[in-house]
Scaffold this active site. Structure first.
Site, PDB file in Angstrom:
ATOM      1  N   LYS A  54      34.307  66.225  31.951  1.00  0.00           N
ATOM      2  CA  LYS A  54      33.572  67.300  31.293  1.00  0.00           C
ATOM      3  C   LYS A  54      32.252  67.578  32.004  1.00  0.00           C
ATOM      4  O   LYS A  54      31.839  68.736  32.148  1.00  0.00           O
ATOM      5  CB  LYS A  54      33.348  66.945  29.820  1.00  0.00           C
ATOM      6  CG  LYS A  54      34.643  66.957  29.021  1.00  0.00           C
ATOM      7  CD  LYS A  54      34.527  66.244  27.693  1.00  0.00           C
ATOM      8  CE  LYS A  54      35.881  66.162  26.995  1.00  0.00           C
ATOM      9  NZ  LYS A  54      35.887  65.345  25.776  1.00  0.00           N
ATOM     10  N   GLN A  98      31.768  61.878  22.112  1.00  0.00           N
ATOM     11  CA  GLN A  98      33.111  61.473  22.532  1.00  0.00           C
ATOM     12  C   GLN A  98      33.737  60.528  21.503  1.00  0.00           C
ATOM     13  O   GLN A  98      33.084  59.621  20.976  1.00  0.00           O
ATOM     14  CB  GLN A  98      33.049  60.788  23.899  1.00  0.00           C
ATOM     15  CG  GLN A  98      34.392  60.385  24.461  1.00  0.00           C
ATOM     16  CD  GLN A  98      35.285  61.579  24.754  1.00  0.00           C
ATOM     17  OE1 GLN A  98      34.825  62.583  25.267  1.00  0.00           O
ATOM     18  NE2 GLN A  98      36.556  61.451  24.430  1.00  0.00           N
ATOM     19  N   ASP A 121      32.075  71.300  19.877  1.00  0.00           N
ATOM     20  CA  ASP A 121      33.375  70.626  19.851  1.00  0.00           C
ATOM     21  C   ASP A 121      34.096  70.865  18.524  1.00  0.00           C
ATOM     22  O   ASP A 121      35.234  70.451  18.348  1.00  0.00           O
ATOM     23  CB  ASP A 121      33.193  69.125  20.091  1.00  0.00           C
ATOM     24  CG  ASP A 121      34.470  68.437  20.567  1.00  0.00           C
ATOM     25  OD1 ASP A 121      35.355  69.123  21.111  1.00  0.00           O
ATOM     26  OD2 ASP A 121      34.579  67.207  20.384  1.00  0.00           O
TER      27      ASP A 121
END
Length: 278
Positions: A54, A98, A121
């Site tokens: 990413k 994450q 996200d």
């Protein structure tokens, strides 16, 4: 029948090119590049790989990135404090925490520390509610990427019967809401579903998001169905028995190279969108 391969790498490349152009425009407007902050807790090798990917994609798409790595012994309170500080930081446009996190961490508490206007996200309750209600807000990236794949290959959604295998709050549930919002009839299946094979066999669209290698057998697939495999297991194996399913489906995603690339592309697109509204 031999299925058309849904090439997520190509679709993601096109979206990243669009994102790069918009990032340049936003940089001119706000005087800096859009910035994604990543938070990684612990030492899971796969998570390190994902964050590195990413970060590299940020660079190629014209974004800045800030990486924060916390040790495995980090407490929920400490993780929440970091995320809250990033939420207040005017130089950060999007925040990615994450997952999975270490077992002792309250994952939901950490996610909810993300300000909704930086939740690129799409993991907060506010983002899920916005998505489910069809209002403005950031969508969960993998589900949004799945919808992009369906649209890019002109796969009909309205009026179709979709079966989602998996009910996680960041994949199974939100992709079901997005499909429902596009007028599909949606059934959620999971580990306690009885006669899973029969449910899958009726589906025009199958979304596999359970995280069990080849749980969905190829001969369950309805001839002519679209199969979206969001599973990624050791050995580059998805949740669907690919070789057999590809002989029955009309469309199918490979693993890797299907859902994964579009997930990252949507993340960066939404980061630029967040920067454009700050």
């Amino acid at each position: 029948m031999s299925a058309t391969i849904i090439d997520g790498t190509r679709v993601a490349k096109d979206l990243l090119a669009q994102t790069r152009q918009r990032a340049m425009q936003v940089e001119t407007t706000i005087g800096r590049k859009p910035c994604l902050a990543t938070v990684l807790i612990g030492d899971d090798p796969a998570s390190h790989t994902y964050v590195r990917m990413k970060t590299n994609r940020c660079r190629t798409a014209g974004l800045d990135s800030r990486s924060h790595h916390l040790p495995a012994a980090t407490t929920t309170t400490e993780a929440v404090a970091l995320v809250e500080s990033l939420s207040r930081d005017p130089g950060v446009d999007g925040i990615l925490v994450q997952h999975p996190m270490p077992a002792h961490i309250d994952e939901r508490a950490v996610f909810e520390a993300i300000s909704p206007d930086k939740d690129v996200d799409g993991v907060t309750a506010a983002s899920f509610a916005s998505m489910a209600l069809g209002s403005n807000g950031f969508r969960s990236c993998t589900p949004a990427g799945i919808m992009l794949l369906l649209d890019s290959f002109d796969i009909d959604i309205a009026g179709r019967y979709a079966v989602v295998v998996g009910r996680s709050p960041i994949l199974g549930k939100p992709v079901g809401m997005l499909l429902l919002g596009r007028d599909a009839t949606v059934t959620f299946c999971h580990s306690r579903t009885t006669d899973l094979a029969a449910r899958v066999a009726e589906a025009d669209i199958v979304v596999a998001a359970v995280g069990t290698p080849e749980l969905i057998k190829g001969d369950w697939i309805k001839p002519g169905a679209a199969v979206i495999d969001a599973g990624y297991n050791p050995g580059n194996v998805g949740d669907v028995e690919y070789a057999v399913a590809a002989k029955r489906a009309a469309f199918i995603t490979p693993v890797p190279g299907g859902v994964g690339p579009t997930t990252i592309a949507v993340l960066l697109q939404q980061t630029v969108m967040a920067a454009d509204t700050h």
